[in-house]
Design a protein around this motif. Structure first.
Motif, PDB file in Angstrom:
ATOM      1  N   SER A 275      40.823  63.272  23.976  1.00  0.00           N
ATOM      2  CA  SER A 275      40.420  63.924  22.860  1.00  0.00           C
ATOM      3  C   SER A 275      40.352  65.377  22.493  1.00  0.00           C
ATOM      4  N   THR A 276      40.222  66.189  23.795  1.00  0.00           N
ATOM      5  CA  THR A 276      40.580  67.426  23.977  1.00  0.00           C
ATOM      6  C   THR A 276      41.924  67.907  23.468  1.00  0.00           C
ATOM      7  N   ALA A 277      42.968  67.307  24.525  1.00  0.00           N
ATOM      8  CA  ALA A 277      44.103  67.435  24.100  1.00  0.00           C
ATOM      9  C   ALA A 277      44.703  67.241  22.450  1.00  0.00           C
ATOM     10  N   CYS A 278      44.171  66.211  22.057  1.00  0.00           N
ATOM     11  CA  CYS A 278      44.493  65.751  20.575  1.00  0.00           C
ATOM     12  C   CYS A 278      44.020  66.948  19.737  1.00  0.00           C
ATOM     13  N   THR A 279      43.016  67.423  19.651  1.00  0.00           N
ATOM     14  CA  THR A 279      42.175  68.278  18.939  1.00  0.00           C
ATOM     15  C   THR A 279      43.008  69.622  18.864  1.00  0.00           C
ATOM     16  N   THR A 280      43.365  70.022  20.428  1.00  0.00           N
ATOM     17  CA  THR A 280      44.104  71.425  20.431  1.00  0.00           C
ATOM     18  C   THR A 280      45.464  71.161  19.842  1.00  0.00           C
ATOM     19  N   LEU A 281      46.093  70.056  20.258  1.00  0.00           N
ATOM     20  CA  LEU A 281      47.468  69.909  19.592  1.00  0.00           C
ATOM     21  C   LEU A 281      47.432  69.952  18.133  1.00  0.00           C
ATOM     22  N   ILE A 282      46.562  69.392  17.547  1.00  0.00           N
ATOM     23  CA  ILE A 282      46.405  69.330  16.054  1.00  0.00           C
ATOM     24  C   ILE A 282      46.204  70.579  15.331  1.00  0.00           C
ATOM     25  N   ALA A 283      45.290  71.434  16.274  1.00  0.00           N
ATOM     26  CA  ALA A 283      44.505  72.576  15.690  1.00  0.00           C
ATOM     27  C   ALA A 283      45.734  73.797  15.871  1.00  0.00           C
ATOM     28  N   THR A 284      46.614  73.516  16.753  1.00  0.00           N
ATOM     29  CA  THR A 284      47.805  74.863  17.031  1.00  0.00           C
ATOM     30  C   THR A 284      49.071  74.491  16.301  1.00  0.00           C
ATOM     31  N   GLN A 285      49.220  73.318  15.836  1.00  0.00           N
ATOM     32  CA  GLN A 285      50.456  73.027  14.940  1.00  0.00           C
ATOM     33  C   GLN A 285      50.302  72.807  13.484  1.00  0.00           C
ATOM     34  N   THR A 286      48.821  72.721  13.309  1.00  0.00           N
ATOM     35  CA  THR A 286      48.916  72.807  11.736  1.00  0.00           C
ATOM     36  C   THR A 286      48.437  73.978  11.111  1.00  0.00           C
ATOM     37  N   ASP A 287      49.000  74.588   9.798  1.00  0.00           N
ATOM     38  CA  ASP A 287      49.159  75.487   9.064  1.00  0.00           C
ATOM     39  C   ASP A 287      47.760  75.685   8.752  1.00  0.00           C
ATOM     40  N   LYS A 288      47.082  76.933   8.289  1.00  0.00           N
ATOM     41  CA  LYS A 288      46.143  77.140   7.820  1.00  0.00           C
ATOM     42  C   LYS A 288      45.550  76.561   6.655  1.00  0.00           C
ATOM     43  N   GLU A 289      46.265  76.124   5.688  1.00  0.00           N
ATOM     44  CA  GLU A 289      46.187  75.516   4.514  1.00  0.00           C
ATOM     45  C   GLU A 289      45.815  74.096   4.432  1.00  0.00           C
ATOM     46  N   HIS A 290      46.371  73.235   5.710  1.00  0.00           N
ATOM     47  CA  HIS A 290      45.979  71.885   6.044  1.00  0.00           C
ATOM     48  C   HIS A 290      45.053  71.456   7.028  1.00  0.00           C
TER      49      HIS A 290
END
Length: 418
Positions: A116-131
């Protein structure tokens, strides 16, 4: 398809299955311990508590460690490690020869978590601010929904297919998560910091310490609130429907009603957070959630309780995503994994504390008091969020707007001066 969207789908499935794997054992644990040869009821209750709670305590300890590893070595390797490790360990529980091996495997399960930690970090760092709000809202539904639906799924599988198959099926799902991660998750990772930082060094680098602590406290209290009812829901349902059969299944559905609602609400409230601000959604949802707990103490049948639990899930759908959005916003990218690791640790401690707190309050003060105490915790947390998060972010936003408007005025003056 954009890379973050594809990763979001894979991570959602993996986190959902991980949530199930962490919680599906709850309804079958006493029966499985009895199956392993323990007949004394007091011993069964004691060992069940140790086997269930120890996983979350160990997970709280190891989450920051795996968060640091995700920042240092990449998020995808942590996803592969956690999913394959849990697939093996959970499957082995089905072959446990005695209760002590089962407890040892539950401890090992807690140590190898970090998906869960790795998933959240992956999505948080890859997703632009708008989404970001939508993505983190969607991903947050996975773990919460899996955790809340896990008891129902575990109870149904155990009753229908046998106790051991609960572990085999969950292990198989984790293996599927591992395979889909290998095939479909893409990560363009560059190690931003090769230095191994101590906890003190990491903390000194965090720019918004007070705000970060408040968000950790909020995540802890949210987890306490969601799991405070778990130890008493079966007893409460029994009191509300004395003549009903399949009490365990009804109790599981009642507990999991908030999980269904969370799946529906979280992505939508995540989008709303992108538009009006995560701090506003968080405050409103905290107040509503605190209020919804109160009538749960006065229900007269299980349908009313299910309905209120469903409404609670709708509000919780705006809370965890808001915490994650704000953590992402105030945390330097090089520390994202470690800070999310600490946040996840607070959540695991909240699950353990909520389970213990609910049982103790019910034992000493009565079941209805569990709902009153949980409501009070959420409303107190709302006051804390108002002063420490809502006001601070509103002030910062106002300052930014003033600077922006001042810049526009200065620009106009310069143009007119020409």
């Amino acid at each position: 398809m954009e890379m973050w969207k594809r990763n979001l789908k894979v991570c959602w499935f993996g986190m959902f299955v991980t949530g199930i794997g962490m919680s599906q054992i709850a309804p079958v644990l006493p029966l499985y311990i009895q199956h392993l040869g323990i007949q004394d009821s007091a011993s069964i209750e004691r060992l069940s508590g140790i086997a269930f709670g120890s996983t979350f305590i160990i997970s709280a300890i190891f989450s920051p460690i795996w968060g640091h590893a995700a920042d240092k070595f990449g998020r995808k390797p942590m996803l592969l490690r956690a999913s394959l490790g849990m697939a093996i360990v959970i499957s082995c529980m089905g072959f446990a020869p005695n209760v002590y091996v089962l407890v040892a495997l539950r401890l090992l399960q807690g140590a190898i978590t970090g998906y869960s930690t790795a998933c959240t970090t992956l999505i948080a760092t890859q997703t632009d601010k708008e989404h970001a709000g939508y993505a983190l809202g969607t991903i947050s539904t996975a773990n919460i929904a899996g955790s809340l639906l896990g008891p129902t799924i575990g109870g149904f599988v155990g009753e229908t297919f046998g106790l051991q198959n609960v572990f085999f099926i969950t292990g198989g799902l984790m293996l599927i998560a591992f395979i889909t991660t290998v095939l479909f998750v893409r990560e363009s990772f560059s190690r931003e910091d090769n230095k191994v930082l101590s906890f003190k060094e990491v903390w000194n680098t965090v720019p918004e310490k007070g705000l970060t602590i408040t968000l950790f406290i909020t995540f802890f209290i949210l987890s306490v609130a969601m799991y405070s009812v778990e130890p008493i829901v079966t007893v409460y349902v029994t009191q509300l429907s004395k003549e009903a059969s399949h009490i365990a299944l009804i109790a599981g559905i009642t507990f999991s009603a908030s999980g269904f609602a969370n799946i529906i609400a979280a992505p939508r409230l995540g989008r709303l957070s992108d538009k009006i601000g995560a701090h506003k959604v968080m405050l409103i949802c905290l107040v509503i959630a605190g209020i919804i707990f109160i009538p749960q103490a006065f229900v007269t049948n299980t349908w009313e309780l299910m309905g209120l639990r469903f409404l609670l899930g709708l509000t919780v759908g705006g809370l965890n995503p808001s915490v994650n959005i704000l953590v992402k916003k105030i945390t330097p990218s090089a520390l994202t994994g470690r800070v999310f690791g600490f946040s996840m640790a607070a959540g695991y401690l909240g699950v353990f504390a909520g389970s213990v707190l609910g049982g103790q309050i019910a034992g000493y003060l009565g079941i209805k008091c569990v709902f009153f105490v949980t409501s009070a915790l959420l409303l107190i947390n709302a006051v804390l969020v108002y002063f420490k998060v809502y006001n601070k972010l509103n002030i910062n936003n106002n300052h930014r707007m003033e600077k922006y408007e001042k810049g526009i005025r200065n620009g106009k003056l310069q143009v007119s001066g020409k």
